[in-house]
Scaffold this active site. Structure first.
Site, short mmCIF file in Angstrom:
data_model
loop_
_atom_site.label_atom_id
_atom_site.label_comp_id
_atom_site.label_asym_id
_atom_site.label_seq_id
_atom_site.Cartn_x
_atom_site.Cartn_y
_atom_site.Cartn_z
N TYR A 92 -1.47 -0.31 10.28
CA TYR A 92 -1.71 -0.83 8.93
C TYR A 92 -0.54 -0.45 8.02
CZ TYR A 92 -3.67 -1.03 4.18
OH TYR A 92 -3.87 -1.29 2.85
N SER A 99 0.86 -1.19 0.00
CA SER A 99 0.00 0.00 0.00
C SER A 99 0.88 1.23 0.00
CB SER A 99 -0.88 0.03 1.25
OG SER A 99 -1.54 1.28 1.34
P1 NAP Z 1 -11.73 -5.57 0.75
O1 NAP Z 1 -12.61 -4.99 -0.31
O2 NAP Z 1 -12.01 -5.24 2.20
O3 NAP Z 1 -11.72 -7.17 0.58
C1 NAP Z 1 -10.97 -7.90 1.49
C2 NAP Z 1 -10.86 -9.33 1.02
O4 NAP Z 1 -9.98 -10.01 1.92
C3 NAP Z 1 -12.19 -10.08 1.09
O5 NAP Z 1 -12.19 -11.03 0.04
C4 NAP Z 1 -12.12 -10.76 2.45
O6 NAP Z 1 -12.89 -11.97 2.51
C5 NAP Z 1 -10.64 -11.09 2.53
N1 NAP Z 1 -10.13 -11.25 3.89
C6 NAP Z 1 -10.17 -10.37 4.93
N2 NAP Z 1 -9.57 -10.90 6.01
C7 NAP Z 1 -9.14 -12.14 5.64
C8 NAP Z 1 -8.48 -13.20 6.32
N3 NAP Z 1 -8.13 -13.10 7.61
N4 NAP Z 1 -8.22 -14.34 5.62
C9 NAP Z 1 -8.58 -14.47 4.32
N5 NAP Z 1 -9.22 -13.50 3.63
C10 NAP Z 1 -9.50 -12.37 4.29
O7 NAP Z 1 -10.19 -5.18 0.50
P2 NAP Z 1 -9.46 -4.50 -0.78
O8 NAP Z 1 -9.65 -3.04 -0.69
O9 NAP Z 1 -9.83 -5.23 -2.01
O10 NAP Z 1 -7.93 -4.79 -0.40
C11 NAP Z 1 -7.17 -5.87 -0.94
C12 NAP Z 1 -5.72 -5.64 -0.59
O11 NAP Z 1 -5.28 -4.41 -1.16
C13 NAP Z 1 -5.44 -5.55 0.91
O12 NAP Z 1 -4.23 -6.20 1.20
C14 NAP Z 1 -5.33 -4.05 1.13
O13 NAP Z 1 -4.55 -3.74 2.27
C15 NAP Z 1 -4.69 -3.61 -0.16
N6 NAP Z 1 -4.89 -2.19 -0.45
C16 NAP Z 1 -6.15 -1.69 -0.59
C17 NAP Z 1 -6.30 -0.33 -0.85
C18 NAP Z 1 -7.66 0.31 -0.99
O14 NAP Z 1 -7.74 1.56 -0.94
N7 NAP Z 1 -8.73 -0.44 -1.21
C19 NAP Z 1 -5.16 0.51 -0.95
C20 NAP Z 1 -3.91 -0.06 -0.79
C21 NAP Z 1 -3.78 -1.41 -0.54
P3 NAP Z 1 -14.49 -12.00 2.85
O15 NAP Z 1 -15.18 -11.61 1.55
O16 NAP Z 1 -14.76 -13.40 3.26
O17 NAP Z 1 -14.71 -10.98 3.93
#
Ligand code: NAP
Length: 251
Positions: free
Chosen positions: A160, A146
């Protein structure tokens, strides 16, 4: 099961960036294992969508914060889809806004357990399957870091940000560790991306609130992040390892 397809496991593949990676990978011809932890409905709906479009997919439950679940998840993929060629360490959590002087040990430990320990354990299982040292045929690993790792997320979630700093270091170190074992290891570092993660951290309006401050005056989309992941997994990135690719719109 067609022999020419590559197999990919995406942790947290059921929603957000992970789901966009699964969709693009399926279109590119990968067999896709979609991991989820609680939202079975979302994972199964995605698998049905990929299958309806002619892809091969499979939903696998598992908490990356649990070593037993991680081991069982990789074994389920071995049985369900065969030899692993590609792996994406995508599952990750944020938490509600807090200053460091307000954080409990439980909060920081949960953050590190899922975002850092989970990523290490999953990388371990992927390397055991891909490395020529273990009889594997090579592969590619991409982790989701991130922009927070560079920015520090003051007043929001330094825990985080620090967990993502660890992902950057894991990427550099592991890439060099397995560079002669047929495995490339890279990271994609998104800026603010439109997904449900912000609501899960108690800030459903985070994208709307911050977009005027972003260089492009908008957040990224899950598809824009997924395109970078698919590139790093592909043979087009054959000379790229240990890289951390910013997908953050100039931020
Ligand atoms: P999201 O929409 O909250 O989706 C999270 C996903 O991770 C869901 O599929 C969830 O499963 C799964 N998950 C959560 N806890 C878990 C665990 N303990 N074991 C297995 N699966 C788990 O997140 P996102 O925004 O797509 O983020 C994906 C990645 O990108 C993360 O690593 C995040 O830190 C990174 N990121 C995101 C952003 C942003 O702005 N969105 C920016 C920088 C980096 P369920 O569906 O079962 O809940």
């Amino acid at each position: 099961m067609s022999a020419d397809k590559k197999t990919l496991l995406v942790t947290g593949g059921s929603r957000g960036i992970g789901a966009a990676i699964c969709r693009q990978a399926s279109r590119a011809g990968y067999r896709v294992a979609v991991n989820y932890v609680t939202n079975r409905t979302a994972a199964e709906a995605l698998v049905s969508e990929l299958e309806a479009a002619g892809g091969e997919a499979f939903a696998v439950k598992g908490d990356v914060g649990s070593e037993a679940d991680v081991v069982a998840m990789f074994e389920a993929v071995d049985k369900g889809l065969g030899r692993l060629d590609a792996f994406v360490n995508n599952a990750g959590i944020v938490d509600v806004k807090a200053r460091v002087d307000e954080m409990s040990a439980e909060r920081v430990e949960r953050m590190m357990s899922i975002n850092v320990v989970g990523s290490f354990l999953c990388a371990r299982e992927a390397v055991k399957r891909m490395s020529t040292r273990h009889g594997g045929k090579g592969g590619a690993i991409v982790s989701l870091s991130s922009a927070a790792a560079r920015l520090g997320s003051p007043g929001e979630y330094v825990d985080y940000a620090a967990s993502k700093g660890a992902i950057d270091t894991l990427t550099i170190g592991l890439a060099r560790e397995v560079v002669l074992e047929g495995i490339r290891v890279n990271a994609v570092s998104p800026g603010i991306t439109e997904t449900e993660i912000h609501a899960s951290g108690g800030q459903p309006d985070r994208v709307a609130r911050m977009q005027a401050m972003l260089p492009m005056k908008r957040a990224g989309t899950a598809d824009e992040v997924a395109s970078a992941v698919l590139y790093l997994l592909s043979d087009a990135a054959s000379y790229i390892t240990g890289a951390i690719l910013n997908v953050s719109g100039g931020r």
